[in-house]
Design a protein around this motif. Structure first.
Motif, PDB file in Angstrom:
ATOM      1  N   ARG A  58      53.218  50.685  50.438  1.00  0.00           N
ATOM      2  CA  ARG A  58      52.866  49.742  51.498  1.00  0.00           C
ATOM      3  C   ARG A  58      52.666  48.327  50.972  1.00  0.00           C
ATOM      4  N   ASP A  59      51.938  48.210  49.840  1.00  0.00           N
ATOM      5  CA  ASP A  59      51.523  46.887  49.358  1.00  0.00           C
ATOM      6  C   ASP A  59      52.261  46.425  48.110  1.00  0.00           C
ATOM      7  N   ASN A  60      53.076  47.302  47.515  1.00  0.00           N
ATOM      8  CA  ASN A  60      53.863  46.947  46.323  1.00  0.00           C
ATOM      9  C   ASN A  60      52.979  46.635  45.123  1.00  0.00           C
ATOM     10  N   VAL A  61      51.806  47.253  45.053  1.00  0.00           N
ATOM     11  CA  VAL A  61      50.907  47.077  43.911  1.00  0.00           C
ATOM     12  C   VAL A  61      50.281  48.420  43.556  1.00  0.00           C
ATOM     13  N   VAL A  62      49.918  48.576  42.289  1.00  0.00           N
ATOM     14  CA  VAL A  62      49.174  49.745  41.827  1.00  0.00           C
ATOM     15  C   VAL A  62      47.690  49.463  42.034  1.00  0.00           C
ATOM     16  N   PRO A  63      46.966  50.306  42.772  1.00  0.00           N
ATOM     17  CA  PRO A  63      45.549  50.036  43.042  1.00  0.00           C
ATOM     18  C   PRO A  63      44.759  49.747  41.773  1.00  0.00           C
ATOM     19  N   HIS A  64      43.939  48.714  41.811  1.00  0.00           N
ATOM     20  CA  HIS A  64      43.056  48.256  40.738  1.00  0.00           C
ATOM     21  C   HIS A  64      43.779  47.479  39.644  1.00  0.00           C
ATOM     22  N   GLU A  65      45.114  47.378  39.715  1.00  0.00           N
ATOM     23  CA  GLU A  65      45.860  46.813  38.598  1.00  0.00           C
ATOM     24  C   GLU A  65      46.693  45.623  39.047  1.00  0.00           C
ATOM     25  N   GLY A  66      47.222  44.883  38.048  1.00  0.00           N
ATOM     26  CA  GLY A  66      48.073  43.738  38.315  1.00  0.00           C
ATOM     27  C   GLY A  66      49.543  44.090  38.165  1.00  0.00           C
ATOM     28  N   TRP A  67      50.218  43.389  37.269  1.00  0.00           N
ATOM     29  CA  TRP A  67      51.659  43.575  37.090  1.00  0.00           C
ATOM     30  C   TRP A  67      51.953  44.998  36.633  1.00  0.00           C
ATOM     31  N   TRP A  68      53.045  45.568  37.143  1.00  0.00           N
ATOM     32  CA  TRP A  68      53.452  46.923  36.770  1.00  0.00           C
ATOM     33  C   TRP A  68      54.981  47.001  36.714  1.00  0.00           C
ATOM     34  N   LYS A  69      55.457  48.074  36.118  1.00  0.00           N
ATOM     35  CA  LYS A  69      56.885  48.346  36.114  1.00  0.00           C
ATOM     36  C   LYS A  69      57.097  49.849  36.291  1.00  0.00           C
ATOM     37  N   PRO A  70      58.273  50.260  36.779  1.00  0.00           N
ATOM     38  CA  PRO A  70      58.533  51.695  36.962  1.00  0.00           C
ATOM     39  C   PRO A  70      58.521  52.428  35.623  1.00  0.00           C
ATOM     40  N   PHE A  71      58.119  53.704  35.697  1.00  0.00           N
ATOM     41  CA  PHE A  71      58.090  54.537  34.491  1.00  0.00           C
ATOM     42  C   PHE A  71      58.658  55.908  34.828  1.00  0.00           C
ATOM     43  N   LYS A  72      59.800  56.214  34.246  1.00  0.00           N
ATOM     44  CA  LYS A  72      60.479  57.489  34.463  1.00  0.00           C
ATOM     45  C   LYS A  72      60.603  57.765  35.963  1.00  0.00           C
ATOM     46  N   GLU A  73      60.449  59.023  36.369  1.00  0.00           N
ATOM     47  CA  GLU A  73      60.606  59.384  37.777  1.00  0.00           C
ATOM     48  C   GLU A  73      59.281  59.205  38.516  1.00  0.00           C
ATOM     49  N   ASP A  74      59.248  58.379  39.506  1.00  0.00           N
ATOM     50  CA  ASP A  74      58.099  58.049  40.372  1.00  0.00           C
ATOM     51  C   ASP A  74      56.814  57.811  39.588  1.00  0.00           C
ATOM     52  N   GLY A  75      56.937  57.182  38.410  1.00  0.00           N
ATOM     53  CA  GLY A  75      55.778  56.826  37.607  1.00  0.00           C
ATOM     54  C   GLY A  75      55.624  55.319  37.496  1.00  0.00           C
ATOM     55  N   TYR A  76      54.491  54.895  36.920  1.00  0.00           N
ATOM     56  CA  TYR A  76      54.166  53.477  36.814  1.00  0.00           C
ATOM     57  C   TYR A  76      53.621  53.188  35.427  1.00  0.00           C
ATOM     58  N   ASP A  77      54.006  52.040  34.909  1.00  0.00           N
ATOM     59  CA  ASP A  77      53.567  51.588  33.589  1.00  0.00           C
ATOM     60  C   ASP A  77      52.876  50.240  33.774  1.00  0.00           C
ATOM     61  N   PHE A  78      51.655  50.107  33.255  1.00  0.00           N
ATOM     62  CA  PHE A  78      50.924  48.856  33.421  1.00  0.00           C
ATOM     63  C   PHE A  78      49.935  48.696  32.273  1.00  0.00           C
ATOM     64  N   PHE A  79      49.583  47.446  32.022  1.00  0.00           N
ATOM     65  CA  PHE A  79      48.669  47.102  30.938  1.00  0.00           C
ATOM     66  C   PHE A  79      47.398  46.521  31.550  1.00  0.00           C
ATOM     67  N   THR A  80      46.247  46.946  31.042  1.00  0.00           N
ATOM     68  CA  THR A  80      44.957  46.473  31.531  1.00  0.00           C
ATOM     69  C   THR A  80      44.276  45.658  30.440  1.00  0.00           C
ATOM     70  N   ALA A  81      43.839  44.453  30.796  1.00  0.00           N
ATOM     71  CA  ALA A  81      43.143  43.595  29.840  1.00  0.00           C
ATOM     72  C   ALA A  81      41.970  42.925  30.540  1.00  0.00           C
ATOM     73  N   ARG A  82      40.795  43.069  29.963  1.00  0.00           N
ATOM     74  CA  ARG A  82      39.593  42.423  30.489  1.00  0.00           C
ATOM     75  C   ARG A  82      38.807  41.853  29.322  1.00  0.00           C
ATOM     76  N   GLY A  83      38.041  40.805  29.584  1.00  0.00           N
ATOM     77  CA  GLY A  83      37.222  40.240  28.516  1.00  0.00           C
ATOM     78  C   GLY A  83      36.471  39.015  28.982  1.00  0.00           C
ATOM     79  N   TYR A  84      35.479  38.624  28.193  1.00  0.00           N
ATOM     80  CA  TYR A  84      34.692  37.445  28.542  1.00  0.00           C
ATOM     81  C   TYR A  84      33.927  36.942  27.327  1.00  0.00           C
ATOM     82  N   LEU A  85      33.473  35.703  27.441  1.00  0.00           N
ATOM     83  CA  LEU A  85      32.483  35.107  26.553  1.00  0.00           C
ATOM     84  C   LEU A  85      31.285  34.740  27.411  1.00  0.00           C
TER      85      LEU A  85
END
Length: 554
Positions: free
Chosen positions: A182-209
């Protein structure tokens, strides 16, 4: 943003005070903290539970008080866990490992590697989430495979830092894939790409000072999530959307806690060929929390969502104390202003009442008229927590009601609606709903936690055809300019839908922050249009290390 960074540099140059970092946000661990805040929070008044995450120093102070009163084996285990997890802010931890690995790793129980001297502290931990499950609505196994690392520490007792990095591949349950479609996004995540059959690949990065500017004022700069409210859901700011860039000022003096939050958000996200700069928008939010008594906290908040073209911030919203609505009106009244209140009341060290009221639009004449004006965009929450229910130790109950009128959180366009990266910033289901939540948590053994959740929602879906969408006020991403009607709007309008989401989870802690989860989810969705009816059973097993459960409760 150059102005903000210059101000940050100046503040860092003037600061001089010891600084801590924050307990990574994990709803299960935060339940333990909030449980002891209900029981003993009047002895640790600086902990503001409506603004998350919490500082490790405050949590350690609460755990020290809780340890003095812990009687059952489970409470002793929990308080010892909190003390050990925040060992560098207490002298009461029992964190020494009996058998360190190669004399360098797991010298204490909580960290793969740690180092501390009078000038520098460092904690390094692995991150792992291996989940395998089966969904009745899809073919093949569902899984989550997350590997990463978490670092945190302090420099000169003045500067705190935190970093989380995680690489992920996943195949989600069918109802989650419906939301992605519906929304073309993976819930809780940002940029993603397809992974194999009906899978998703994404990188998570968080940080602060983060840095203490004085004894009572702290500044924080980073890329992370924020949560506002004491409820299971937040109608103001939840952890559903992806992390975002932020600058936060926190002032805590006497009985007053004041937070200023400035964020850069992603207005829209388009997958396509080549590199594309996604459009930006900004948010300014502040909340004033007052401890009216040791057990009653009242909060007032307001926020603005706006955009000024390519990378331009509205400098007038940097004023940390002014009434944002007055600024918004003075400069043309095109921005999205919201305001409201929240409260938390601890009663007899056993019960907590809490709630939120959020006003997106409010015209008293239209509210009193009762004609269902589309601009009556408000949301309300009322809930209660009951600790050691009915005298049974470590049985905790929670009940919550959420009501959100149609078109709440929507605005003219993606540059002013209440979403980030095409995901709601508040309630994950959007608006136009009634919701009843019941949660039972029981810890029969120190290392075993049992949780049952029932989330019953009545909402109105928007009517979607191959060529058009009729906006009945559910999807935050749609524009209220395309609303279905001006008057006669009621909660649940559109395709009337009743949804029941049941979650039964048993969690066992193998060692510090290493968990095994056995989960059963049962979902039933009954809609006025039979094609939208869905019944789902999802069973999963997970091994988690220094990472919370990945929840999809929408």
């Amino acid at each position: 943003m150059r102005f903000i960074l210059c101000m940050l540099a100046l503040c860092l140059a003037l600061a001089a005070k010891a600084q801590d970092v924050y307990v990574p946000y994990n709803p299960d661990i935060y339940h333990l903290i909030e449980r002891y805040q209900i029981k003993y929070g009047n002895q640790v008044p600086q902990l503001q539970t409506a603004v998350r995450p919490y500082g490790r120093q405050e949590v350690a102070a609460l755990a020290e008080v809780s340890a003095q009163h812990a009687r059952s084996a489970v409470d002793q285990f929990n308080t010892r866990y909190l003390l050990n997890d925040n060992w560098n802010y207490t002298t009461q931890e029992t964190n020494q490992s009996a058998r360190p690995v190669l004399k360098r790793f797991y010298v204490n129980q909580s960290d793969l590697f740690h180092f501390e001297n009078e000038d520098f502290s460092l904690r390094v931990n692995p991150v792992l989430d291996l989940e395998m499950g089966h969904d009745s609505e899809t073919n093949g196994f569902r899984y989550v495979n997350t590997r990463g690392i978490q670092l945190e520490g302090t420099i000169d007792h003045k500067l705190g830092f935190y970093t989380f990095l995680g690489e992920n591949q996943a195949r989600f349950a069918g109802y989650v894939m419906d939301r992605i479609a519906r929304d073309n996004v993976v819930p809780h995540e940002g940029w993603w790409k397809p992974f194999k059959e009906d899978g998703y690949d994404f990188f998570t990065a968080r940080g602060y000072l983060n840095y203490a500017l004085s004894k009572h004022v702290e500044i924080q700069l980073g890329h992370d999530r924020q949560v506002i409210g004491d409820g299971y859901r937040s109608l103001v700011y939840s952890d559903y959307a992806p992390p975002a860039f932020f600058l936060k000022l926190s002032t805590h003096v006497w009985r007053i806690h004041y937070m200023n939050l400035f964020q850069e958000l992603t207005a829209d996200y388009h997958r396509g060929d080549g590199d594309v700069l996604f459009p930006k928008k900004y948010m300014a939010l502040h909340r004033l929390g007052i401890d009216v008594t040791d057990n009653f906290n009242l909060g007032l908040f307001e926020q603005i969502i706006f955009a000024r073209g390519k990378g331009r911030f509205e400098l007038q919203y940097l004023n940390p104390i002014i009434f944002y609505r007055s600024v918004e009106q003075a400069i043309g009244s095109e921005d999205n202003a919201m305001l409201g209140a929240d409260f938390r009341w601890n009663i007899a060290s056993r019960v907590q009442l809490y709630g939120q009221l959020m006003l997106d639009e409010f015209l008293l004449k239209e509210v009193k008229g009762g004609n269902g004006w589309w601009g009556n965009k408000q949301a309300g929450q009322l809930g209660a927590k009951y600790i050691d229910a009915f005298g049974l130790p470590n049985l905790d109950l929670q009940g919550e009601v959420n009501i959100i009128r149609p078109y709440t959180y929507q605005h003219i366009s993606e540059f002013s609606n209440y979403q980030h990266y095409r995901q709601p910033l508040a309630h994950p289901m959007g608006a136009n709903l009634y919701e009843l939540i019941g949660i039972v948590r029981y810890q029969p053994l120190p290392r075993l936690s049992l949780t049952g959740k029932a989330i019953a929602t009545r909402f109105g879906q928007d009517m979607v055809t191959a060529t058009d969408t009729t906006n009945w006020g559910n999807n935050v991403l749609l524009s209220y300019l395309d609303r279905a009607q001006g008057y006669g709007n009621t909660i649940g309008q559109g395709i009337k839908t009743n949804q029941l989401h049941l979650d039964l989870t048993a969690t066992f802690m193998l060692r510090h922050n290493l968990f095994i989860d056995l989960k059963q989810i049962i979902r039933r969705t009954d809609a006025a249009e039979d094609l939208l009816d869905k019944n789902t059973a999802y069973t999963s097993f997970a091994l988690r290390w220094n990472i919370p459960q990945r929840l999809h409760e929408f």
